[in-house]
Motif scaffolding. Structure first.
Motif, mmCIF file in Angstrom:
data_model
loop_
_atom_site.group_PDB
_atom_site.id
_atom_site.type_symbol
_atom_site.label_atom_id
_atom_site.label_comp_id
_atom_site.label_asym_id
_atom_site.label_seq_id
_atom_site.Cartn_x
_atom_site.Cartn_y
_atom_site.Cartn_z
ATOM 1 N N LYS A 1 36.736 32.114 -50.646
ATOM 2 C CA LYS A 1 36.405 30.692 -50.662
ATOM 3 C C LYS A 1 35.651 30.370 -49.372
ATOM 4 C CE LYS A 1 38.590 26.166 -51.370
ATOM 5 N NZ LYS A 1 38.510 25.465 -50.106
ATOM 6 N N TRP B 1 38.157 23.612 -45.125
ATOM 7 C CA TRP B 1 39.528 24.028 -45.393
ATOM 8 C C TRP B 1 40.339 22.851 -45.934
ATOM 9 C CZ3 TRP B 1 42.481 28.577 -43.833
ATOM 10 C CH2 TRP B 1 41.661 29.651 -43.468
ATOM 11 N N SER B 2 41.149 23.151 -46.929
ATOM 12 C CA SER B 2 42.058 22.122 -47.446
ATOM 13 C C SER B 2 43.318 22.100 -46.583
ATOM 14 C CB SER B 2 42.441 22.436 -48.895
ATOM 15 O OG SER B 2 43.194 23.627 -48.948
ATOM 16 N N GLU C 1 46.205 22.338 -47.610
ATOM 17 C CA GLU C 1 47.100 23.380 -48.138
ATOM 18 C C GLU C 1 46.786 24.736 -47.493
ATOM 19 O OE1 GLU C 1 48.114 25.419 -52.446
ATOM 20 O OE2 GLU C 1 46.892 23.605 -52.386
ATOM 21 N N GLU C 2 45.508 25.033 -47.394
ATOM 22 C CA GLU C 2 45.103 26.287 -46.756
ATOM 23 C C GLU C 2 45.513 26.293 -45.287
ATOM 24 O OE1 GLU C 2 41.051 27.911 -48.757
ATOM 25 O OE2 GLU C 2 40.928 25.921 -47.890
ATOM 26 N N ASP C 3 45.293 25.147 -44.648
ATOM 27 C CA ASP C 3 45.684 25.028 -43.242
ATOM 28 C C ASP C 3 47.165 25.349 -43.040
ATOM 29 O OD1 ASP C 3 43.207 24.421 -42.251
ATOM 30 O OD2 ASP C 3 43.549 22.252 -42.116
ATOM 31 N N LYS D 1 49.150 26.950 -44.985
ATOM 32 C CA LYS D 1 49.431 28.360 -45.298
ATOM 33 C C LYS D 1 49.127 29.245 -44.103
ATOM 34 C CE LYS D 1 49.004 29.386 -50.254
ATOM 35 N NZ LYS D 1 48.116 29.956 -51.287
ATOM 36 N N PRO E 1 44.151 37.177 -44.175
ATOM 37 C CA PRO E 1 44.080 36.241 -45.310
ATOM 38 C C PRO E 1 44.785 36.767 -46.559
ATOM 39 C CG PRO E 1 41.897 37.088 -44.719
ATOM 40 C CD PRO E 1 42.829 37.492 -43.637
ATOM 41 N N LEU F 1 45.639 33.798 -48.737
ATOM 42 C CA LEU F 1 44.461 32.934 -48.660
ATOM 43 C C LEU F 1 43.233 33.660 -49.186
ATOM 44 C CD1 LEU F 1 45.113 31.577 -45.068
ATOM 45 C CD2 LEU F 1 44.908 30.119 -47.086
ATOM 46 N N LYS F 2 42.422 32.945 -49.918
ATOM 47 C CA LYS F 2 41.177 33.549 -50.391
ATOM 48 C C LYS F 2 40.060 33.213 -49.417
ATOM 49 C CE LYS F 2 41.912 34.214 -55.278
ATOM 50 N NZ LYS F 2 41.397 33.988 -56.631
ATOM 51 N N ARG F 3 40.249 33.676 -48.212
ATOM 52 C CA ARG F 3 39.295 33.389 -47.162
ATOM 53 C C ARG F 3 38.915 34.661 -46.441
ATOM 54 N NH1 ARG F 3 36.762 28.321 -46.269
ATOM 55 N NH2 ARG F 3 38.058 26.748 -47.251
ATOM 56 N N CYS G 1 39.315 32.615 -41.132
ATOM 57 C CA CYS G 1 40.686 32.301 -40.718
ATOM 58 C C CYS G 1 40.782 32.243 -39.196
ATOM 59 C CB CYS G 1 41.661 33.350 -41.242
ATOM 60 S SG CYS G 1 41.848 33.336 -43.025
#
Length: 316
Positions: free
Chosen positions: A13, A17-18, A20-22, A24, A42, A47-49, A54
């Motif tokens: 992705k 950053w959302s 939620e991702e933050d 996580k 990730p 995470l799909k990053r 990251c």
DNA sequence: AACCTCCTCAACCGCGACTCG
DNA sequence: CCGAGTCGCGGTTGAGGAGGT
């Protein structure tokens, strides 16, 4: 053949950053640290990053003690003084401003601080200020200087010129000119090749500072692109006390950076520490000059001793 | 209200440096 | 010493917000 991408761009992705991702990422790092490997992080954190993404997100945003918001005048001055001394080495500059990231400072310089300084100059002069123009690279590309011999280098680099020819200074920078001037050292850009001791121990005058900020009065009109600097003694001191320099001087005074007399060479050497005055803003309150010296000479590994945040990071 | 321009800043990119097998 | 993998840095980009018309 090109360089292999750091991650599979099709499966990661990108973009903002959302929350939620933050959370996580933060949760994972709080629990496990970075594990010394951003590339695999990730995946482990779900995470799909890209690992680099990251790392950036953590360092610039999620890391504890990050300071957001307005920069103070003192921070302005530190940034300014270090930029004049060492150029756009944002990580080193950031190391002197707790809570600020290199990205922050870089953005701040490019969008605000530069303009703040520009605002002090008459428009006619702003156009010929390579240091501040948007397309100016600092330091200049190494290729520009790679073929220069010592004399041509020192006669074309405004800052070097001021170190050697123009100012009645006695400090290590003059030694640099006479002893460190070799073909090898000159194959690098000025800010990078200079003797590290020079960076931190040089005392620059308002005039030098002015040169490094706004360029010299030298003309660069010859067909081969070479510059013919106009020597100060040729033009006379008085002509250098132009409106532009006056304005600049006012700025310096405004920030309590220099106390400059009517003749700019009356600047008070004692009041100038690493770049600027210690009269009102003693720079050693912000950082240790010896540390800076070490930083620059020994590279990033030495930052550990100075940058608390990065210490934490490296410890993880 | 709609459109346009400008500005900010988070994020990306590429490359040099570093580490390790 | 070499090469692959990774890190860290600095330059650049572009989304989105602010302000102007």
């Amino acid at each position: 053949m090109g360089r292999a991408p750091c991650c599979d761009k099709a499966n990661v992705k990108r973009g903002s950053w959302s929350t939620e991702e933050d959370s996580k990422l933060k949760e994972y790092i709080d629990k496990h640290g970075t594990g010394g490997n951003w590339i695999s992080l990730p995946h482990k954190a779900g995470l799909k990053r890209c690992g680099k993404s990251c790392r950036l997100r953590w360092l610039n945003y999620l890391r504890p003690n990050i300071k957001h918001g307005e920069f103070s005048d003192e921070e302005d001055m530190i940034i300014f003084s270090l930029y004049v001394n060492i150029g756009s080495r944002w990580s080193i500059i950031a190391a002197q401003l707790p809570g600020r990231t290199d990205n922050d400072i870089k953005n701040y310089w490019n969008t605000k601080l530069k303009k703040k300084l520009m605002g002090l100059l008459p428009l006619s002069h702003q156009r010929k200020t390579p240091f501040l123009s948007s397309n100016h690279q600092n330091p200049p590309p190494s290729s520009i200087y790679s073929d220069y011999n010592c004399s041509s280098y020192y006669s074309t680099n405004p800052l070097a010129l001021s170190f050697t020819d123009l100012e009645p200074i006695s400090h290590p920078s003059t030694n640099f000119a006479s002893t460190n001037c070799t073909a090898t050292s000159l194959s690098l850009p000025f800010y990078q090749n200079q003797d590290p001791t020079m960076v931190s121990t040089s005392v620059i005058s308002p005039m030098q500072c002015y040169y490094s900020m706004f360029g010299s009065e030298g003309s660069c009109s010859s067909s081969d692109g070479s510059c013919t600097p106009i020597k100060q003694e040729e033009k006379g001191y008085q002509s250098y006390m132009s409106t532009s320099f006056d304005e600049f001087n006012k700025f310096m005074l405004n920030y309590n950076i220099y106390g400059v007399g009517e003749n700019f060479n009356q600047w008070d050497e004692k009041s100038c520490g690493l770049g600027f005055a210690q009269t009102h803003y003693p720079l050693e309150n912000y950082y240790n000059v010896e540390d800076i010296k070490q930083l620059i000479s020994s590279g990033s590994s030495s930052f550990i001793n100075i940058d608390e945040n990065k210490t934490e990071e490296k410890g993880m």
